[in-house]
Write a protein that holds these residues in place. Sequence first.
Motif, PDB file in Angstrom:
ATOM      1  N   GLU A  72       0.787  -1.236   0.000  1.00 24.39           N
ATOM      2  CA  GLU A  72       0.000   0.000   0.000  1.00 24.39           C
ATOM      3  C   GLU A  72       0.819   1.286   0.000  1.00 24.39           C
ATOM      4  O   GLU A  72       0.371   2.289  -0.538  1.00 24.39           O
ATOM      5  CB  GLU A  72      -0.955  -0.008   1.197  1.00 24.39           C
ATOM      6  CG  GLU A  72      -1.997  -1.108   1.085  1.00 24.39           C
ATOM      7  CD  GLU A  72      -2.894  -1.187   2.304  1.00 24.39           C
ATOM      8  OE1 GLU A  72      -3.100  -0.139   2.942  1.00 24.39           O
ATOM      9  OE2 GLU A  72      -3.368  -2.281   2.607  1.00 24.39           O
ATOM     10  N   ALA A  73       1.980   1.287   0.631  1.00 23.71           N
ATOM     11  CA  ALA A  73       2.779   2.512   0.660  1.00 23.71           C
ATOM     12  C   ALA A  73       3.308   2.818  -0.734  1.00 23.71           C
ATOM     13  O   ALA A  73       3.899   1.959  -1.378  1.00 23.71           O
ATOM     14  CB  ALA A  73       3.939   2.349   1.642  1.00 23.71           C
ATOM     15  N   LYS A  74       3.067   4.032  -1.193  1.00 23.33           N
ATOM     16  CA  LYS A  74       3.499   4.414  -2.536  1.00 23.33           C
ATOM     17  C   LYS A  74       4.246   5.731  -2.445  1.00 23.33           C
ATOM     18  O   LYS A  74       3.697   6.736  -1.990  1.00 23.33           O
ATOM     19  CB  LYS A  74       2.272   4.549  -3.457  1.00 23.33           C
ATOM     20  CG  LYS A  74       2.644   4.640  -4.931  1.00 23.33           C
ATOM     21  CD  LYS A  74       1.398   4.744  -5.804  1.00 23.33           C
ATOM     22  CE  LYS A  74       1.026   6.192  -6.005  1.00 23.33           C
ATOM     23  NZ  LYS A  74      -0.038   6.398  -6.997  1.00 23.33           N
ATOM     24  N   HIS A  88       9.493   0.175   4.524  1.00 24.21           N
ATOM     25  CA  HIS A  88       8.620   1.216   5.070  1.00 24.21           C
ATOM     26  C   HIS A  88       8.387   1.054   6.566  1.00 24.21           C
ATOM     27  O   HIS A  88       7.673   1.854   7.164  1.00 24.21           O
ATOM     28  CB  HIS A  88       7.281   1.205   4.337  1.00 24.21           C
ATOM     29  CG  HIS A  88       6.543  -0.112   4.416  1.00 24.21           C
ATOM     30  ND1 HIS A  88       7.182  -1.331   4.479  1.00 24.21           N
ATOM     31  CD2 HIS A  88       5.217  -0.405   4.448  1.00 24.21           C
ATOM     32  CE1 HIS A  88       6.279  -2.304   4.526  1.00 24.21           C
ATOM     33  NE2 HIS A  88       5.082  -1.763   4.514  1.00 24.21           N
ATOM     34  N   SER A  89       8.936   0.014   7.165  1.00 22.34           N
ATOM     35  CA  SER A  89       8.800  -0.281   8.599  1.00 22.34           C
ATOM     36  C   SER A  89       7.462  -0.906   8.964  1.00 22.34           C
ATOM     37  O   SER A  89       7.109  -0.959  10.146  1.00 22.34           O
ATOM     38  CB  SER A  89       9.012   0.970   9.479  1.00 22.34           C
ATOM     39  OG  SER A  89      10.182   1.653   9.129  1.00 22.34           O
ATOM     40  N   GLY A  90       6.687  -1.367   7.984  1.00 26.64           N
ATOM     41  CA  GLY A  90       5.501  -2.164   8.303  1.00 26.64           C
ATOM     42  C   GLY A  90       5.945  -3.390   9.081  1.00 26.64           C
ATOM     43  O   GLY A  90       6.956  -4.020   8.730  1.00 26.64           O
ATOM     44  N   TRP A  91       5.227  -3.738  10.147  1.00 26.58           N
ATOM     45  CA  TRP A  91       5.762  -4.738  11.077  1.00 26.58           C
ATOM     46  C   TRP A  91       5.895  -6.117  10.466  1.00 26.58           C
ATOM     47  O   TRP A  91       6.803  -6.872  10.809  1.00 26.58           O
ATOM     48  CB  TRP A  91       4.950  -4.782  12.371  1.00 26.58           C
ATOM     49  CG  TRP A  91       5.780  -5.328  13.495  1.00 26.58           C
ATOM     50  CD1 TRP A  91       5.680  -6.552  14.085  1.00 26.58           C
ATOM     51  CD2 TRP A  91       6.897  -4.677  14.124  1.00 26.58           C
ATOM     52  NE1 TRP A  91       6.655  -6.705  15.053  1.00 26.58           N
ATOM     53  CE2 TRP A  91       7.415  -5.562  15.097  1.00 26.58           C
ATOM     54  CE3 TRP A  91       7.510  -3.425  13.969  1.00 26.58           C
ATOM     55  CZ2 TRP A  91       8.500  -5.253  15.906  1.00 26.58           C
ATOM     56  CZ3 TRP A  91       8.591  -3.105  14.775  1.00 26.58           C
ATOM     57  CH2 TRP A  91       9.076  -4.018  15.724  1.00 26.58           C
ATOM     58  N   LEU A 118      15.366   2.098   7.144  1.00 30.76           N
ATOM     59  CA  LEU A 118      13.959   2.457   7.313  1.00 30.76           C
ATOM     60  C   LEU A 118      13.584   3.743   6.582  1.00 30.76           C
ATOM     61  O   LEU A 118      14.315   4.742   6.649  1.00 30.76           O
ATOM     62  CB  LEU A 118      13.646   2.615   8.804  1.00 30.76           C
ATOM     63  CG  LEU A 118      14.149   1.466   9.709  1.00 30.76           C
ATOM     64  CD1 LEU A 118      13.947   1.821  11.173  1.00 30.76           C
ATOM     65  CD2 LEU A 118      13.445   0.157   9.367  1.00 30.76           C
ATOM     66  N   LEU A 119      12.434   3.705   5.909  1.00 38.94           N
ATOM     67  CA  LEU A 119      11.894   4.891   5.240  1.00 38.94           C
ATOM     68  C   LEU A 119      10.369   4.826   5.382  1.00 38.94           C
ATOM     69  O   LEU A 119       9.702   4.103   4.657  1.00 38.94           O
ATOM     70  CB  LEU A 119      12.296   4.918   3.761  1.00 38.94           C
ATOM     71  CG  LEU A 119      11.899   6.186   3.000  1.00 38.94           C
ATOM     72  CD1 LEU A 119      12.731   7.369   3.467  1.00 38.94           C
ATOM     73  CD2 LEU A 119      12.051   5.991   1.500  1.00 38.94           C
ATOM     74  N   THR A 120       9.835   5.586   6.341  1.00 34.39           N
ATOM     75  CA  THR A 120       8.412   5.487   6.667  1.00 34.39           C
ATOM     76  C   THR A 120       7.554   6.328   5.729  1.00 34.39           C
ATOM     77  O   THR A 120       8.022   7.295   5.123  1.00 34.39           O
ATOM     78  CB  THR A 120       8.174   5.959   8.110  1.00 34.39           C
ATOM     79  OG1 THR A 120       8.637   7.312   8.227  1.00 34.39           O
ATOM     80  CG2 THR A 120       8.923   5.092   9.099  1.00 34.39           C
ATOM     81  N   PHE A 121       6.260   5.960   5.663  1.00 33.95           N
ATOM     82  CA  PHE A 121       5.308   6.697   4.834  1.00 33.95           C
ATOM     83  C   PHE A 121       4.094   7.183   5.617  1.00 33.95           C
ATOM     84  O   PHE A 121       3.689   8.328   5.484  1.00 33.95           O
ATOM     85  CB  PHE A 121       4.853   5.830   3.646  1.00 33.95           C
ATOM     86  CG  PHE A 121       5.943   5.623   2.632  1.00 33.95           C
ATOM     87  CD1 PHE A 121       6.110   6.509   1.583  1.00 33.95           C
ATOM     88  CD2 PHE A 121       6.820   4.555   2.741  1.00 33.95           C
ATOM     89  CE1 PHE A 121       7.132   6.333   0.658  1.00 33.95           C
ATOM     90  CE2 PHE A 121       7.846   4.370   1.815  1.00 33.95           C
ATOM     91  CZ  PHE A 121       8.001   5.265   0.774  1.00 33.95           C
ATOM     92  N   TYR A 122       3.454   6.336   6.423  1.00 28.66           N
ATOM     93  CA  TYR A 122       2.230   6.747   7.119  1.00 28.66           C
ATOM     94  C   TYR A 122       1.863   5.718   8.185  1.00 28.66           C
ATOM     95  O   TYR A 122       2.555   4.715   8.372  1.00 28.66           O
ATOM     96  CB  TYR A 122       1.064   6.885   6.119  1.00 28.66           C
ATOM     97  CG  TYR A 122       0.653   5.577   5.500  1.00 28.66           C
ATOM     98  CD1 TYR A 122      -0.425   4.849   6.002  1.00 28.66           C
ATOM     99  CD2 TYR A 122       1.371   5.029   4.437  1.00 28.66           C
ATOM    100  CE1 TYR A 122      -0.775   3.625   5.452  1.00 28.66           C
ATOM    101  CE2 TYR A 122       1.014   3.817   3.881  1.00 28.66           C
ATOM    102  CZ  TYR A 122      -0.061   3.116   4.390  1.00 28.66           C
ATOM    103  OH  TYR A 122      -0.392   1.904   3.853  1.00 28.66           O
ATOM    104  N   SER A 123       0.743   5.993   8.876  1.00 26.52           N
ATOM    105  CA  SER A 123       0.135   5.076   9.838  1.00 26.52           C
ATOM    106  C   SER A 123       1.094   4.733  10.980  1.00 26.52           C
ATOM    107  O   SER A 123       1.733   5.620  11.534  1.00 26.52           O
ATOM    108  CB  SER A 123      -0.359   3.819   9.108  1.00 26.52           C
ATOM    109  OG  SER A 123      -1.137   3.010   9.960  1.00 26.52           O
ATOM    110  N   ASP A 124       1.197   3.434  11.322  1.00 30.80           N
ATOM    111  CA  ASP A 124       2.009   3.033  12.469  1.00 30.80           C
ATOM    112  C   ASP A 124       3.495   2.971  12.154  1.00 30.80           C
ATOM    113  O   ASP A 124       4.306   2.712  13.043  1.00 30.80           O
ATOM    114  CB  ASP A 124       1.540   1.666  12.986  1.00 30.80           C
ATOM    115  CG  ASP A 124       1.627   0.581  11.914  1.00 30.80           C
ATOM    116  OD1 ASP A 124       1.612   0.916  10.713  1.00 30.80           O
ATOM    117  OD2 ASP A 124       1.693  -0.609  12.271  1.00 30.80           O
ATOM    118  N   GLN A 125       3.864   3.219  10.900  1.00 32.02           N
ATOM    119  CA  GLN A 125       5.262   3.027  10.492  1.00 32.02           C
ATOM    120  C   GLN A 125       6.224   3.941  11.257  1.00 32.02           C
ATOM    121  O   GLN A 125       7.341   3.539  11.587  1.00 32.02           O
ATOM    122  CB  GLN A 125       5.398   3.233   8.983  1.00 32.02           C
ATOM    123  CG  GLN A 125       4.643   2.185   8.178  1.00 32.02           C
ATOM    124  CD  GLN A 125       4.397   2.577   6.736  1.00 32.02           C
ATOM    125  OE1 GLN A 125       4.966   3.558   6.243  1.00 32.02           O
ATOM    126  NE2 GLN A 125       3.542   1.836   6.048  1.00 32.02           N
TER     127      GLN A 125
END
Length: 471
Positions: A286-288, A362-365, A380-387
Amino acid sequence: MADSDDKIHVAMFPWLAFGHMMPWLELAKLFAAKGHKISFISTPRNIDRLPKPPADVSSTLHFVKLPLPQVEGLPPDAEATIDLPANKVQYLKIALDKVQEPFAKVLESLNPDWIFYDFAQYWTGPIAAQLGIKSTYFSICIAAMVAFLGPPSPLIDGDDYRKKPEDFTIPPKWVSFQTTVAYKYYDIMNTFDCVEDDASGVNDLKRWGLCLQSCDFIAVRSSFEIEPEWLQVLETIHEKPVFPVGQLPPVEYELEEKNSDAWSSMKKWLDMQEKSSVVYVAFGSEAKPSQAQLTELALGLELSGLPFFWVLRTRRGITDTDLIELPPGFEERTKGQGVVCTTWAPQLMILAHESIAGFLTHSGWSSVVEALTFQKALILLTFYSDQGINARVLEEKKIGYSIPRNELDGSFTRDSVAESLRLVMVSEEGKMYRDKAKEMSSLFGDRDRQGKYVDNILIYLKSHRPVKKAK
């Protein structure tokens, strides 16, 4: 295998996202493997897209199809978040909220001892209580994330003391210990829409609050070895039992894909690379990245000089018109250096390959668990939510390294990408991250340890199941 008097029946109802359904399915298989009956509820198309469970649980794990109604704004056949651009997910929630009545009938006919439900289905707990069924809110987010959200009432009433994005950039007041775990400003800005009402009329924070309030106990994808302090915070603020279910590492079965032409060509390229030399790049389903981010990422990979295998998702669902493109000439220039894959790719098999040394994620668990199971260092390169919270926990425990970014807008440069990759993958300074990944594999990938978490939660489920009235 449990004896017949000791078996329980658990219904499971995850949110309509594969990032949720997959770890839920892992937990379902672990319960089913111990002889307990599992009814896994989802929509017809989602169930058809899930991997088939192994033969040893086929008699105890059953799929229950619950059709979604058609609603305005939701494209036909869109039954999961993967089918939609981010701004259309609100219509998926509208459709889900409309299945309360048919869901209640399904639950009544199944008559399980327990129902596990996800954050979006805030109405499940009350329905279960009316039917005399115990309920569990199961979070695939780690304990730190659920603790960061806080107690239910402010989430439900909308009177959280944190009103502005910057309020979320420091640890909440109910955390008594020293920690750096909080959102970066750019992360919370990308996530702040969850506090605003969407077309469904119920924002995500209110959904979470109602779920946490109405359940009999909370289950969370976590473990005492990684997050003891955050699990304690959860018990304190919710005043009800909190059970870690373990990290739910995926069990790699003999999948058909192992013999597919697509995997054969990927494996052929990976086989030609030196051992522990390749960086794997993937940001989940989902992360784009934005176009600007994609450009800097691509040029940073090129600049690093490292071999790379990049699984790039350029759109979210067929209705996503915001296409992103690689910089002109990038694939031609990096032909000998790396591969860009824009179709399906088997992440587990790629991570298990000996040529992969690091994972830019994206750091999704789920991705974190998979990487550490196979001893791959994390960039790590986060995008949104819990990341954002996941990344802070990994940084604080020296398990992962975040690419430096502008604190306000989250922008980053090709130079910071290249330097971060080289630091974690090859430099002496970054050896600690490579060593930590090896150390963590014994925690994240340990099947015996995972089994003990499952046994622990099953003891509670069996001892606290409702007394069923004779019909």
